[in-house]
Each structure stands twice: as structure tokens, then as C-alpha cells.
Scaffold this motif. Structure first.
Motif, PDB file in Angstrom:
ATOM      1  N   MET A 134      11.083  11.112  -7.507  1.00  0.00           N
ATOM      2  CA  MET A 134      12.062  10.203  -6.777  1.00  0.00           C
ATOM      3  C   MET A 134      12.290  10.520  -5.450  1.00  0.00           C
ATOM      4  N   GLU A 135      12.183  11.888  -4.896  1.00  0.00           N
ATOM      5  CA  GLU A 135      12.399  12.010  -3.575  1.00  0.00           C
ATOM      6  C   GLU A 135      11.204  11.697  -2.692  1.00  0.00           C
ATOM      7  N   TRP A 136      10.050  11.495  -3.412  1.00  0.00           N
ATOM      8  CA  TRP A 136       8.797  10.879  -2.612  1.00  0.00           C
ATOM      9  C   TRP A 136       9.066   9.387  -2.474  1.00  0.00           C
ATOM     10  N   ALA A 137       9.644   8.688  -3.343  1.00  0.00           N
ATOM     11  CA  ALA A 137       9.889   7.155  -3.511  1.00  0.00           C
ATOM     12  C   ALA A 137      10.932   6.929  -2.336  1.00  0.00           C
ATOM     13  N   PHE A 138      11.964   7.592  -2.304  1.00  0.00           N
ATOM     14  CA  PHE A 138      13.058   7.494  -1.502  1.00  0.00           C
ATOM     15  C   PHE A 138      12.916   7.931  -0.094  1.00  0.00           C
ATOM     16  N   SER A 139      11.920   8.670   0.288  1.00  0.00           N
ATOM     17  CA  SER A 139      11.457   9.108   1.565  1.00  0.00           C
ATOM     18  C   SER A 139      10.533   8.087   2.005  1.00  0.00           C
ATOM     19  N   GLY A 140      10.156   6.963   1.345  1.00  0.00           N
ATOM     20  CA  GLY A 140       9.092   6.078   1.500  1.00  0.00           C
ATOM     21  C   GLY A 140       9.668   4.965   2.805  1.00  0.00           C
ATOM     22  N   PRO A 141      10.941   4.656   2.733  1.00  0.00           N
ATOM     23  CA  PRO A 141      11.437   3.675   3.823  1.00  0.00           C
ATOM     24  C   PRO A 141      11.420   4.520   5.027  1.00  0.00           C
ATOM     25  N   TYR A 142      11.558   5.512   5.221  1.00  0.00           N
ATOM     26  CA  TYR A 142      11.563   6.586   6.401  1.00  0.00           C
ATOM     27  C   TYR A 142      10.162   6.492   6.803  1.00  0.00           C
ATOM     28  N   THR A 143       9.309   6.794   6.073  1.00  0.00           N
ATOM     29  CA  THR A 143       7.831   7.048   6.369  1.00  0.00           C
ATOM     30  C   THR A 143       7.361   5.673   7.000  1.00  0.00           C
ATOM     31  N   ILE A 144       7.687   4.480   6.329  1.00  0.00           N
ATOM     32  CA  ILE A 144       7.039   3.402   6.959  1.00  0.00           C
ATOM     33  C   ILE A 144       7.824   3.029   8.085  1.00  0.00           C
ATOM     34  N   ALA A 145       9.099   3.336   8.292  1.00  0.00           N
ATOM     35  CA  ALA A 145       9.822   2.870   9.690  1.00  0.00           C
ATOM     36  C   ALA A 145       9.166   3.703  10.695  1.00  0.00           C
ATOM     37  N   ARG A 146       8.635   5.125  10.542  1.00  0.00           N
ATOM     38  CA  ARG A 146       8.075   5.641  11.505  1.00  0.00           C
ATOM     39  C   ARG A 146       6.587   5.207  11.717  1.00  0.00           C
ATOM     40  N   ARG A 147       6.189   4.676  10.881  1.00  0.00           N
ATOM     41  CA  ARG A 147       4.719   4.224  11.035  1.00  0.00           C
ATOM     42  C   ARG A 147       4.698   2.764  11.675  1.00  0.00           C
ATOM     43  N   LEU A 148       6.153   2.166  11.430  1.00  0.00           N
ATOM     44  CA  LEU A 148       6.095   0.870  12.235  1.00  0.00           C
ATOM     45  C   LEU A 148       6.709   1.120  13.624  1.00  0.00           C
TER      46      LEU A 148
ATOM     47  N   ALA B 163       9.498   2.143  14.313  1.00  0.00           N
ATOM     48  CA  ALA B 163      10.938   1.496  14.516  1.00  0.00           C
ATOM     49  C   ALA B 163      11.907   2.420  14.114  1.00  0.00           C
ATOM     50  N   ASP B 164      13.339   2.079  14.462  1.00  0.00           N
ATOM     51  CA  ASP B 164      14.411   2.883  13.620  1.00  0.00           C
ATOM     52  C   ASP B 164      14.796   2.549  12.704  1.00  0.00           C
ATOM     53  N   ASP B 165      14.694   1.156  12.304  1.00  0.00           N
ATOM     54  CA  ASP B 165      15.062   0.862  11.128  1.00  0.00           C
ATOM     55  C   ASP B 165      13.926  -0.306  10.464  1.00  0.00           C
ATOM     56  N   LEU B 166      14.220  -0.687   9.186  1.00  0.00           N
ATOM     57  CA  LEU B 166      13.112  -1.674   8.800  1.00  0.00           C
ATOM     58  C   LEU B 166      13.798  -3.179   8.797  1.00  0.00           C
ATOM     59  N   ASP B 167      12.906  -4.021   9.009  1.00  0.00           N
ATOM     60  CA  ASP B 167      13.092  -5.494   9.025  1.00  0.00           C
ATOM     61  C   ASP B 167      12.494  -6.164   8.099  1.00  0.00           C
ATOM     62  N   SER B 168      13.176  -7.079   7.321  1.00  0.00           N
ATOM     63  CA  SER B 168      12.422  -7.852   6.409  1.00  0.00           C
ATOM     64  C   SER B 168      11.460  -9.004   6.860  1.00  0.00           C
ATOM     65  N   HIS B 169      11.842  -9.492   7.947  1.00  0.00           N
ATOM     66  CA  HIS B 169      11.080 -10.396   8.639  1.00  0.00           C
ATOM     67  C   HIS B 169       9.817  -9.870   9.113  1.00  0.00           C
ATOM     68  N   ALA B 170       9.733  -8.741   9.762  1.00  0.00           N
ATOM     69  CA  ALA B 170       8.557  -7.993  10.216  1.00  0.00           C
ATOM     70  C   ALA B 170       7.608  -7.557   9.157  1.00  0.00           C
TER      71      ALA B 170
END
Length: 194
Positions: free
Chosen positions: A36-50, A52-59
Motif C-alpha cells: 500500500m505505501e508503494w501505491a500511495f507514494s506513486g502520485p508524489y513520484t509522478i508529480a516529481r517526475r512531471l 509539478a507541485d500537484d497533478l493535473d488531469s488534463h496534463a
């Protein structure tokens, strides 16, 4: 939405989950076949790789699929199956753009009943009944989203004082209780099959 969650067990990742409805949805989407920790840290990893400070559905929806899969595949990978999950994350974001103008919180904003919210969640790509019920319980228990009948719609995951899922994790102690419950359930299922 601005509540700190404790699902990733990493302060920065948990902070993002608590303030970003899209991050919370993506974390729930990724929560399968990995810790679970790996899954829920995924959004932060994605934001860092993008970057960005947040995630954007459109982007995310507009991102080139091969490039997005490569982004999730970078070491350490966002998921055990980064290519498949990249596709699912993009499907979720496209659905949010098409049905909710890209606003993840609109999935639950203004919903009158738990049954209606459950239906909206099960309509999301990658969200089956169980995942939708767990997320509904998370919304109700930790994020204050409590339409009439939400506990009933969340099923056993909505029960007060239970430690069945991500919805019940508020720190390391409750994480240990959820893990113990899951191990017991797995052992019981295995014993049934014998």
C-alpha cells in the motif's frame, strides 16, 4: 480537500494525497499487487517526475502514452506493472476530463447519497466494487465526505472502528492493524479452500 493522510507513510507523499483529490484517486487506483505505501507514494513520484507541485488531469490525459509509461517505469518504478498502470492512470484522467472537466473532487462534490457516490466511483476506470467501497470509506472516515448512507454504501469498509483497508490507516499503529487483518483474512480464505 486539505487533510493529511498517512497512506504512503512519507510526509511529502501523504501531504499531496491530503490536498489533491486527483492524487488520492490515483493512489487508490495504484493500490493493487504492491504494498500500500508503494501505491500511495506513486502520485508524489509522478508529480516529481512531471516537475509539478500537484497533478493535473488534463496534463496527464494529454501526455503521450509511451512517454507517460516511460515516466512511470523510471527507477524506482511507480508500480510493479508500470506500463499497465500508466495506461490506467491516463484512462482515469481522460474519464475525469470528459465527465468532470478534469476536477477529481467533482466525483463526490454535491452527491446526496452514499449509493450515488458509490456508483460514481465504480464508474471510474480501474475502480471495481471493492476499490470503490474502500475509497468511499476513506472519503467518509478521513476526508469528511459523508453523504447520507455513506457507511452502508461502503459496506464493511465503512464500519466504525474497523481496520480492514486504507480507509482505516491514520499512522503506523493502524497500518499494522490493517496488515494483521489482511493476513488473517488471507489465512481464513486459504483454510476454506482446503
Amino acid at each position: 480537500m486539505d487533510n493529511t493522510l498517512h497512506l504512503a507513510q512519507q510526509p511529502e507523499a501523504d501531504e499531496l494525497l491530503g490536498r489533491s483529490p486527483l492524487a488520492a484517486l490515483i493512489g487508490m487506483l495504484l493500490d493493487q499487487q504492491v504494498p500500500m505505501e508503494w501505491a500511495f507514494s506513486g502520485p508524489y513520484t509522478i508529480a516529481r517526475r512531471l516537475e509539478a507541485d500537484d497533478l493535473d488531469s488534463h496534463a496527464i490525459a494529454a501526455y503521450a502514452p509511451e512517454a507517460f509509461a516511460a515516466l512511470l517505469s523510471q527507477k524506482p518504478a511507480v508500480h510493479r506493472y508500470p506500463g499497465a498502470m500508466a495506461k490506467r492512470v491516463q484512462q482515469l484522467c481522460r474519464y475525469l476530463v470528459e465527465h468532470y472537466e478534469g476536477d477529481a473532487a467533482a466525483v463526490w462534490t454535491g452527491v446526496d447519497t452514499g449509493a450515488e457516490l458509490l456508483q460514481r466511483l465504480t464508474d471510474l476506470p480501474g475502480f471495481g466494487q471493492q476499490k470503490a467501497q474502500i475509497f468511499l470509506a476513506l472519503l467518509g472516515k478521513q476526508l469528511g465526505v459523508r453523504p447520507r448512507g455513506w457507511r452502508v454504501a461502503a459496506g464493511a469498509y465503512g464500519e466504525e472502528g474497523s481496520y480492514r483497508s486504507a480507509a482505516d490507516i491514520t499512522g503506523p499503529e493502524s497500518l499494522a492493524k490493517v496488515r494483521a487483518y489482511k493476513q488473517q483474512a488471507k489465512a481464513a480464505k486459504k483454510a476454506e479452500r482446503k
